[in-house]
Enzyme design. Structure first.
Site, PDB file in Angstrom:
ATOM      1  N   GLY A 168       7.299  -6.996   7.271  1.00 15.87           N
ATOM      2  CA  GLY A 168       6.229  -6.319   8.001  1.00 15.87           C
ATOM      3  C   GLY A 168       6.507  -6.345   9.487  1.00 15.87           C
ATOM      4  O   GLY A 168       7.594  -6.004   9.957  1.00 15.87           O
ATOM      5  N   GLY A 169       5.507  -6.769  10.250  1.00 12.43           N
ATOM      6  CA  GLY A 169       5.612  -6.790  11.709  1.00 12.43           C
ATOM      7  C   GLY A 169       6.769  -7.630  12.205  1.00 12.43           C
ATOM      8  O   GLY A 169       7.281  -7.406  13.313  1.00 12.43           O
ATOM      9  N   GLY A 403      36.779  17.236  21.266  1.00 12.22           N
ATOM     10  CA  GLY A 403      35.563  16.608  21.795  1.00 12.22           C
ATOM     11  C   GLY A 403      35.720  15.105  21.881  1.00 12.22           C
ATOM     12  O   GLY A 403      35.171  14.457  22.778  1.00 12.22           O
ATOM     13  N   ALA A 404      36.493  14.565  20.965  1.00  9.30           N
ATOM     14  CA  ALA A 404      36.669  13.120  20.960  1.00  9.30           C
ATOM     15  C   ALA A 404      37.411  12.658  22.215  1.00  9.30           C
ATOM     16  O   ALA A 404      37.140  11.582  22.748  1.00  9.30           O
ATOM     17  CB  ALA A 404      37.401  12.694  19.701  1.00  9.30           C
TER      18      ALA A 404
HETATM   19  C1  HXC Z   1      -0.546 -15.168   5.303  1.00  7.57           C
HETATM   20  C2  HXC Z   1       1.312 -15.649   4.078  1.00  7.57           C
HETATM   21  C3  HXC Z   1       1.915 -14.432   4.459  1.00  7.57           C
HETATM   22  C4  HXC Z   1       1.170 -13.564   5.326  1.00  7.57           C
HETATM   23  C5  HXC Z   1       3.285 -15.473   3.166  1.00  7.57           C
HETATM   24  N1  HXC Z   1       2.195 -16.245   3.275  1.00  7.57           N
HETATM   25  N2  HXC Z   1       3.117 -14.341   3.879  1.00  7.57           N
HETATM   26  N3  HXC Z   1       0.102 -16.012   4.491  1.00  7.57           N
HETATM   27  N4  HXC Z   1      -0.046 -13.999   5.720  1.00  7.57           N
HETATM   28  N5  HXC Z   1       1.664 -12.411   5.752  1.00  7.57           N
HETATM   29  C6  HXC Z   1       1.982 -17.558   2.656  1.00  7.57           C
HETATM   30  C7  HXC Z   1       1.804 -17.471   1.150  1.00  7.57           C
HETATM   31  O1  HXC Z   1       0.466 -17.200   0.836  1.00  7.57           O
HETATM   32  C8  HXC Z   1       2.213 -18.875   0.734  1.00  7.57           C
HETATM   33  O2  HXC Z   1       1.136 -19.748   0.996  1.00  7.57           O
HETATM   34  C9  HXC Z   1       3.312 -19.226   1.720  1.00  7.57           C
HETATM   35  O3  HXC Z   1       3.150 -18.329   2.834  1.00  7.57           O
HETATM   36  C10 HXC Z   1       4.705 -19.018   1.170  1.00  7.57           C
HETATM   37  O4  HXC Z   1       4.762 -17.718   0.623  1.00  7.57           O
HETATM   38  P1  HXC Z   1       5.364 -17.434  -0.818  1.00  7.57           P
HETATM   39  O5  HXC Z   1       4.954 -16.067  -1.198  1.00  7.57           O
HETATM   40  O6  HXC Z   1       5.009 -18.548  -1.740  1.00  7.57           O
HETATM   41  O7  HXC Z   1       6.913 -17.501  -0.515  1.00  7.57           O
HETATM   42  P2  HXC Z   1       8.089 -16.579  -1.053  1.00  7.57           P
HETATM   43  O8  HXC Z   1       7.975 -16.460  -2.544  1.00  7.57           O
HETATM   44  O9  HXC Z   1       9.330 -17.156  -0.506  1.00  7.57           O
HETATM   45  O10 HXC Z   1       7.851 -15.145  -0.440  1.00  7.57           O
HETATM   46  C11 HXC Z   1       7.885 -14.931   0.925  1.00  7.57           C
HETATM   47  C12 HXC Z   1       7.419 -13.493   1.282  1.00  7.57           C
HETATM   48  C13 HXC Z   1       6.036 -13.260   0.600  1.00  7.57           C
HETATM   49  C14 HXC Z   1       8.444 -12.489   0.757  1.00  7.57           C
HETATM   50  C15 HXC Z   1       7.397 -13.420   2.795  1.00  7.57           C
HETATM   51  O11 HXC Z   1       5.173 -14.354   0.907  1.00  7.57           O
HETATM   52  C16 HXC Z   1       5.434 -11.990   1.061  1.00  7.57           C
HETATM   53  O12 HXC Z   1       5.774 -10.935   0.537  1.00  7.57           O
HETATM   54  N6  HXC Z   1       4.526 -12.053   2.036  1.00  7.57           N
HETATM   55  C17 HXC Z   1       3.857 -10.895   2.525  1.00  7.57           C
HETATM   56  C18 HXC Z   1       4.833 -10.067   3.309  1.00  7.57           C
HETATM   57  C19 HXC Z   1       4.197  -8.866   3.909  1.00  7.57           C
HETATM   58  O13 HXC Z   1       3.932  -7.880   3.215  1.00  7.57           O
HETATM   59  N7  HXC Z   1       3.888  -8.921   5.198  1.00  7.57           N
HETATM   60  C20 HXC Z   1       3.397  -7.804   5.858  1.00  7.57           C
HETATM   61  C21 HXC Z   1       2.153  -8.167   6.538  1.00  7.57           C
HETATM   62  S1  HXC Z   1       1.647  -6.668   7.333  1.00  7.57           S
HETATM   63  P3  HXC Z   1       0.844 -21.039   0.079  1.00  7.57           P
HETATM   64  O14 HXC Z   1      -0.425 -21.577   0.648  1.00  7.57           O
HETATM   65  O15 HXC Z   1       0.752 -20.538  -1.300  1.00  7.57           O
HETATM   66  O16 HXC Z   1       2.025 -21.941   0.307  1.00  7.57           O
HETATM   67  C22 HXC Z   1       2.388  -6.691   8.851  1.00  7.57           C
HETATM   68  C23 HXC Z   1       1.952  -5.540   9.662  1.00  7.57           C
HETATM   69  C24 HXC Z   1       2.387  -5.616  11.068  1.00  7.57           C
HETATM   70  O17 HXC Z   1       3.115  -7.552   9.209  1.00  7.57           O
HETATM   71  C25 HXC Z   1       2.956  -4.293  11.441  1.00  7.57           C
HETATM   72  C26 HXC Z   1       3.428  -4.267  12.861  1.00  7.57           C
HETATM   73  C27 HXC Z   1       4.337  -3.081  13.110  1.00  7.57           C
END
Ligand code: HXC
Length: 513
Positions: A168-169, A403-404
């Protein structure tokens, strides 16, 4: 001091408790170092000063929260190989290294400090992106980081090191910085993860396939470097830093070299094969010319038909650009044009002279390239070379057609020195193309068109596609003995030490994006 000191120590102990065995174990089990270990590896021993270690996370009303001090990111400054550097390291053990408001504010604070003090900033990234439960506060946090990335661009070196997820971000800050490193096998970068891809497109893809280090360092070109683990990745970062100045006002670090400037390298005379269509490895040329043969390649596996990287010549840091005849005959395509343009911009921002080794038959033809806008992307390379005001030196090794010829730092677009080896072929087009246009009728009527074509091609090479016409006209400053390339380039470089040119005043140029 009594009680006040006891309280201070109590707090320090609380912080230490946070980094217990479980903290290390969890990350190690994932094949990764912890944020703390990464910081320790990056900085010279005992020099790192942490800031805001006790910052509490923002309180949230929805679901999971954390009580961790520091809100999942270590920030601070210290010395890397004796030079002042700012850094942040995200801590995946705290809510997946996700970015909340406090986490963002800590990063922003050191971004401001790095910019104010003219120091490089390094981000060690291991993050699930915007912290979902903090909603718009997280998004605003990213916005503040991105803004500072842009304001710092071209002023201080910004290096992003992906050491876990960057989702994501978390991907856009790295994308705005100068260099991206990835630790292979444990890191990945994507705007939307595999779950979303599955939901929206019903496509199953693993994180590695979607955005692993191999994809980004070969196909997408998002990552400039991929190393096999965290330790080597951090060593790579330190190596890169050794070539960069701390900011755009300073020169890159000079390292006196005992490799003689006058070193003659007779083997260079035999590197280019007699057969003009045979390949050779341009990296051999680079290594024989630069100080001690040390070449630090940038973007090694993306667009390998165009080689970019840093080296030193006579102790001075230089940015090297070279066509690679071993791959796609060294032609310029979309990927190599954007790769080259970006590298030139970085060098120009940080006062690093450009040395170009040229052997390019032209732009890659075909519908794929044309339909995907080679015109616009090739123009980026042309624009970047022309716009750059640092010293610019070219050595034409062999082909320099059409051109190169112009694009690859010709004197007409502002190259300072152009040298050519006797093997150089400089003309509007290669012999085959030229003869097909000029002698179409004669070839059609010839009894033995193949023999005629061969004979005409030979004559074309002797009469037109050689370096001597360009030398006589002043487009090539000197045709040189290849063995003396190092000497000639370093002398030219030294003569350009005080180069100063002004370009027309404007807000900024409009590079074809
Ligand atoms: C809050 C989060 C989180 C998030 C992970 N966690 N991502 N908490 N916000 N964005 C937390 C999980 O709940 C979990 O908590 C712990 O971190 C570890 O995550 P897991 O999923 O258990 O780990 P893993 O299997 O290794 O997977 C990692 C991951 C996955 C691939 C990063 O967590 C994931 O897909 N997260 C979301 C990614 C995402 O879509 N982010 C986009 C956000 S939108 P616990 O308590 O269970 O340990 C964004 C928009 C901004 O960023 C745009 C700006 C241009």
């Amino acid at each position: 001091m009594g009680k006040a000191y006891d309280k201070f120590i109590e707090r320090q102990q609380l912080l230490e408790k946070q980094y217990d065995d479980a903290y290390y174990e969890k990350q190690h089990n994932r094949g990764k170092l912890t944020a703390r270990e990464r910081i320790a590896l990056l900085f010279d021993e005992g020099t790192f000063e942490e800031l805001d270690a006790f910052a509490p996370p923002a309180s949230v009303s929805f679901g999971k929260s954390t009580k961790a001090f520091g809100d999942g990111v270590i920030t601070g400054y210290g010395k890397v190989n004796g030079r002042q550097v700012y850094a942040f390291a995200q801590d995946f053990s705290v809510l997946g290294g996700s970015l909340g408001a406090v986490h963002a504010a800590k990063i922003i604070k050191i971004q401001d400090m790095a910019l104010k003090t003219g120091c490089p900033i390094i981000g060690l990234i291991d993050s699930g992106g915007a912290r979902i439960q903090e909603g718009v506060q997280s998004l605003n946090g990213y916005a503040g980081i991105f803004r500072r990335n842009v304001l710092s661009s071209g002023v201080i070196p910004q290096i992003s090191v992906i050491m876990g997820p960057a989702a994501g971000g978390a991907v856009y800050s790295p994308a705005l910085t100068d260099f991206i490193f990835m630790s292979a096998g444990t890191s990945y970068m994507f705007v939307t993860g595999p779950d979303v891809v599955k939901q929206v497109l019903n496509e199953s893809v693993s994180p590695e396939e979607l955005g692993g280090a191999s994809i980004h360092s070969t196909r997408s070109g998002v990552a400039d470097f991929a190393f096999n683990d965290d330790e080597n990745t951090i060593l790579g970062v330190k190596m890169l830093l050794s070539f960069l100045p701390s900011n755009n006002i300073e020169n890159p670090p000079f390292v006196a070299s005992d490799d003689p400037i006058t070193r003659i390298e007779p083997s260079l005379r035999d590197i280019v094969p007699d057969d003009p269509d045979k390949p050779y490895d341009v990296k051999e040329v680079i290594k024989l010319v630069v100080d001690h043969g040390r070449f630090f390649e940038v973007g090694e596996n993306f667009a390998p038909n165009f080689v970019t990287g840093f080296a030193r010549m006579g102790g001075q840091v230089v940015g090297i650009l070279a066509n690679q005849p071993r791959i796609m005959a060294g032609t310029l395509d979309i990927s190599s044009s954007t790769k080259g343009a970006r590298f030139i911009n970085i060098c120009d921002s940080f006062n690093i002279p450009l040395i170009t080794f040229e052997d390019v038959p032209g732009f890659l033809p075909g519908t794929d390239q044309e339909h995907n806008a080679i015109i616009k992307h090739g123009a980026k390379l042309l624009y970047a070379y022309t716009y750059a005001t640092v010293p610019k030196i070219t050595v034409v090794l062999r082909k320099s057609y059409g051109g190169a010829y112009i694009v690859m730092n010709s004197k007409g677009i502002g190259g300072d020195f152009s040298f050519a080896w006797p093997t150089a072929e400089i003309a509007v087009m290669g012999p085959e193309g030229a003869i097909a246009v000029l002698y179409r009728k004669e070839l059609a009527e010839a009894a033995d068109p193949v023999a005629l074509k061969k004979q005409l091609a030979q004559k074309y090479r002797e009469d037109i596609a050689n370096p001597y016409i360009a030398e006589e006209k002043g487009f090539i400053d000197e045709v040189i003995d290849p063995a003396t390339t190092r000497l000639k380039v370093i002398r030219a470089l030294q003569s350009l030490e005080k180069k100063s040119i002004s370009i027309p005043k404007r807000k900024h140029g409009n590079i074809p994006l």
